[in-house]
Design an enzyme around this catalytic site. Structure first.
Site, PDB file in Angstrom:
ATOM      1  N   TYR A  22       0.842  -1.197   0.000  1.00  0.00           N
ATOM      2  CA  TYR A  22       0.000   0.000   0.000  1.00  0.00           C
ATOM      3  C   TYR A  22       0.877   1.245   0.000  1.00  0.00           C
ATOM      4  O   TYR A  22       2.090   1.186   0.222  1.00  0.00           O
ATOM      5  CB  TYR A  22      -0.923   0.019   1.215  1.00  0.00           C
ATOM      6  CG  TYR A  22      -0.217   0.222   2.549  1.00  0.00           C
ATOM      7  CD1 TYR A  22      -0.281   1.443   3.215  1.00  0.00           C
ATOM      8  CD2 TYR A  22       0.509  -0.801   3.140  1.00  0.00           C
ATOM      9  CE1 TYR A  22       0.364   1.637   4.429  1.00  0.00           C
ATOM     10  CE2 TYR A  22       1.150  -0.621   4.357  1.00  0.00           C
ATOM     11  CZ  TYR A  22       1.076   0.600   4.998  1.00  0.00           C
ATOM     12  OH  TYR A  22       1.723   0.783   6.191  1.00  0.00           O
ATOM     13  N   LEU A  23       0.257   2.382  -0.247  1.00  0.00           N
ATOM     14  CA  LEU A  23       0.874   3.688  -0.121  1.00  0.00           C
ATOM     15  C   LEU A  23       0.174   4.406   1.021  1.00  0.00           C
ATOM     16  O   LEU A  23      -1.053   4.506   1.047  1.00  0.00           O
ATOM     17  CB  LEU A  23       0.714   4.484  -1.421  1.00  0.00           C
ATOM     18  CG  LEU A  23       1.117   5.966  -1.386  1.00  0.00           C
ATOM     19  CD1 LEU A  23       2.633   6.108  -1.259  1.00  0.00           C
ATOM     20  CD2 LEU A  23       0.629   6.697  -2.639  1.00  0.00           C
TER      21      LEU A  23
ATOM     22  N   THR B 173      -0.775   7.603   3.758  1.00  0.00           N
ATOM     23  CA  THR B 173      -1.511   8.846   3.497  1.00  0.00           C
ATOM     24  C   THR B 173      -0.942  10.048   4.235  1.00  0.00           C
ATOM     25  O   THR B 173      -1.597  11.088   4.325  1.00  0.00           O
ATOM     26  CB  THR B 173      -2.995   8.665   3.900  1.00  0.00           C
ATOM     27  OG1 THR B 173      -3.067   8.312   5.298  1.00  0.00           O
ATOM     28  CG2 THR B 173      -3.664   7.573   3.077  1.00  0.00           C
TER      29      THR B 173
ATOM     30  N   HIS C 256       1.823  -8.677  -1.958  1.00  0.00           N
ATOM     31  CA  HIS C 256       2.806  -8.367  -0.919  1.00  0.00           C
ATOM     32  C   HIS C 256       4.189  -8.060  -1.488  1.00  0.00           C
ATOM     33  O   HIS C 256       5.139  -7.809  -0.738  1.00  0.00           O
ATOM     34  CB  HIS C 256       2.889  -9.560   0.058  1.00  0.00           C
ATOM     35  CG  HIS C 256       3.466  -9.220   1.390  1.00  0.00           C
ATOM     36  ND1 HIS C 256       4.650  -9.747   1.850  1.00  0.00           N
ATOM     37  CD2 HIS C 256       3.005  -8.401   2.371  1.00  0.00           C
ATOM     38  CE1 HIS C 256       4.902  -9.279   3.063  1.00  0.00           C
ATOM     39  NE2 HIS C 256       3.930  -8.457   3.400  1.00  0.00           N
TER      40      HIS C 256
ATOM     41  N   LYS D  21       7.356  -6.148  -2.924  1.00  0.00           N
ATOM     42  CA  LYS D  21       7.899  -4.799  -2.750  1.00  0.00           C
ATOM     43  C   LYS D  21       9.102  -4.639  -3.691  1.00  0.00           C
ATOM     44  O   LYS D  21      10.210  -5.105  -3.403  1.00  0.00           O
ATOM     45  CB  LYS D  21       8.345  -4.568  -1.301  1.00  0.00           C
ATOM     46  CG  LYS D  21       7.168  -4.467  -0.308  1.00  0.00           C
ATOM     47  CD  LYS D  21       6.730  -5.832   0.144  1.00  0.00           C
ATOM     48  CE  LYS D  21       5.526  -5.767   1.057  1.00  0.00           C
ATOM     49  NZ  LYS D  21       5.867  -5.502   2.417  1.00  0.00           N
TER      50      LYS D  21
ATOM     51  N   ASP E  80      14.071   3.566 -14.230  1.00  0.00           N
ATOM     52  CA  ASP E  80      14.886   3.311 -15.413  1.00  0.00           C
ATOM     53  C   ASP E  80      15.555   1.943 -15.267  1.00  0.00           C
ATOM     54  O   ASP E  80      14.860   0.940 -15.263  1.00  0.00           O
ATOM     55  CB  ASP E  80      15.889   4.441 -15.635  1.00  0.00           C
ATOM     56  CG  ASP E  80      15.203   5.747 -16.025  1.00  0.00           C
ATOM     57  OD1 ASP E  80      14.046   5.699 -16.481  1.00  0.00           O
ATOM     58  OD2 ASP E  80      15.817   6.817 -15.859  1.00  0.00           O
TER      59      ASP E  80
END
Length: 570
Positions: A137-138, A140, A230, A232, A237
């Site tokens: 997730y990101l 907040t 899950h 990551k 580039d």
């Protein structure tokens, strides 16, 4: 002895029909790597049959494997003269996944959340062609918003430079975790989609196992226990960051994880770009109005046919793995034949004259994928084989933020001959410590699991060979995962695993996971990995029987009763 042997053979023959069918299903997982997989399982079973004291826990398909396959892995590629003997022993992994040979000078081990965060921002700002980020997730908060602002700045700069942006941004998150709360990962990214609709893609993976009545009844947060995206991976580039850290403020400040940067590695960056694209293709696509929809013609993960969806997902991911294997095998063959045809000295002189001399590979990267919902179990097989193959005198430092090993991993640790130093979170640095409601009892459940495992270690009188160590650091939480392998007689590791898996049931059976095996003979890089391991273990204390007598290790009766029922969900 003879009677025991005949009884064992009779048992194997009786189990053969079911085992053979299961074997065929396992072999079918890797259509291009049947021989490698067969050899891998054969070697695993062969070593188990010779080296494990706890034979009663062996699974039947492992016992059947030696009857169906050769006992030693088949190395299909010719031995490479560039590979030192130490690294050569791990080349069987390339029978399953692509092998990327790089210079150790392109590998940098990071040590802190702040260093990780600053690197993310710098890499985003300097990216010219692609930014690909896969995370659970990101967050907040302000730090996360600064990351989004960096993305907006990079996209705007690219747009102004040429009139039409060459920069493409692809973000893969989990649907359930990324949709939690009113302000969430989706709302953080919608402004980017609205402003740069042709350059930005946001994919939200939804597990096919959360569907129907189950999806309707399980509330928010609890629905995340069924299965998650899950992985990551953060690439910019041709630079790739592998980690277990999410894109959240805690992981940028005071939650300890692991991070490695692979610089100027276009083949590795291409592989992970294709992997994220493949998962993104079978995921829900975030729209500018905060709705989601599947790509045209794609089976829906929870509304469509589950088997059809999983088959398509398997094909997409395995196509990425197999095509990369083919490319790397052709590259290896070309390099091998070129070195045989010409004088190495002349080639080197020519390269120096032209100014394009590149250091030869002394480090090898193997991407290990685990997606059990799609029938992909590569990471599990490689990890089990590494644990099995570790000889007497070897040392394995294994770390996980959530100590909940699968039964297979526990059996291998307790039944093989290598020394183990297992680093796990003390209750105070567990990510769930102090949480509200039922989640607040999760650290106690981990204590209970840890205590049970320690009891097994003591029962087998393995306290010297298998040691548990608890990480503690005031004001911090612990999320690091992976392992370091030290060969017998060596003071430096030659192999490390780094990425998202926690070695638990969820990682093996429920979630989408990816990590890399980094194999190196370069002493400078080995020293980097050794220092990383030492730095983590310095913040720990050895677990003993007195550890569980401390007041903060008290586990309530209801937690002890419930843990066996729910341990496969966390």
């Amino acid at each position: 002895m003879a009677a025991a042997g005949s009884g064992r053979r009779a048992g194997l023959m009786a189990a053969a029909p079911g085992g053979a069918a299961l074997w065929r299903r396992l072999a079918a997982l890797l259509p291009r790597g049947r021989l490698g997989l067969a050899a891998l399982l054969g070697r695993l079973s062969d070593r188990l049959s010779r080296g494990r004291d706890r034979r009663s826990r062996r699974s039947s398909w492992l016992l059947l494997a030696p009857l169906l396959t050769p006992p030693v892995p088949v190395i299909t590629a010719p031995p490479c003269s560039l590979c030192p003997e130490g690294a050569h022993r791990f080349q069987w992994i390339r029978n399953l996944v692509p092998e990327f040979g790089i210079s150790s000078s392109h590998v940098k081990v990071l040590s802190s959340p702040a260093e990780f965060y600053e690197l993310l921002k710098v890499q985003i700002k300097t990216a010219k062609q692609r930014v690909v980020m896969a995370s659970l997730y990101l967050g907040t908060g302000l730090l996360e918003q600064e990351l989004v602002d960096c993305l907006e700045e990079a996209l705007e700069k690219s747009l102004q430079a040429k009139g039409s942006s060459d920069l493409r941004v692809s973000i893969l998150l989990d649907f359930t975790r990324g949709s939690r709360g009113r302000k969430n990962s989706r709302t953080m990214l919608i402004p980017l989609l609205q402003r740069f609709p042709k350059q930005v893609r946001v994919s939200l993976f939804h597990t096919p196992n959360l569907r129907g009545l189950l999806r309707l009844l399980i509330p928010e947060r609890f629905n995340e226990t069924i299965g998650l995206q899950h992985i990551k991976v953060y690439l910019f580039d041709d630079n790739v960051i592998l980690s277990g850290a999410n894109l959240s403020d805690l992981y940028f400040t005071n939650r300890q994880d692991r991070y490695v940067l692979l610089q100027d590695s276009p083949e590795i960056a291409d592989f992970f770009t294709e992997l994220v694209d493949a998962i993104g293709d079978v995921s829900l696509q975030l729209q500018q109005d905060d709705t989601v929809q599947m790509m045209e013609g794609m089976v829906h993960p929870y509304q469509g046919d589950k088997m059809a969806y999983c088959e398509i997902a398997n094909q997409r991911v395995m196509e990425v793995i197999n095509s990369a294997r083919t490319r790397q095998e052709l590259l290896h063959a070309k390099t091998f034949h070129s070195s045989q045809e010409g004088s190495p000295l002349l080639s080197q002189q020519d390269s120096q004259a032209s100014g394009d001399l590149k250091p030869g590979p002394d480090t090898w990267i193997y991407p290990l994928i685990q997606m059990k919902p799609f029938g992909i179990q590569i990471d599990e097989m490689v990890t089990e084989t590494l644990l099995t193959e570790a000889e007497r005198g070897a040392r394995i430092y294994l770390t996980t933020g959530y100590f909940n090993l699968t039964q297979a991993y526990m059996d291998l640790i307790l039944g093989t001959r290598a020394e183990y130093r297992i680093l796990l979170a003390s209750p105070e640095v567990n990510g769930f410590f102090g949480a509200k409601g039922v989640a607040g009892a999760i650290p106690a459940a981990y204590v209970y699991i840890e205590h049970q495992f320690y009891g097994e270690v003591c029962c087998l009188h393995q306290q010297e060979r298998v040691q548990l160590q608890e990480y503690f650091r005031t004001g911090w939480t612990f999320h690091a995962k992976g392992l370091w392998l030290y060969l017998a007689g060596s003071n430096l590791p030659c192999l490390t695993l780094i990425g998202s898996p926690n070695f638990g049931y969820r990682s093996v059976h429920r979630d989408l996971e990816a990590q890399v095996a980094i194999v190196t003979e370069n002493k400078t890089l080995q020293q980097q990995l050794h220092q990383e391991q030492e730095q983590l273990y310095l913040c720990s204390g050895v677990v003993s029987s007195s550890t569980f007598e401390q007041p903060n290790r008290y586990v309530k009766l209801w937690v002890k009763l419930v843990t066996p029922l729910i341990k496969n969900f966390f």
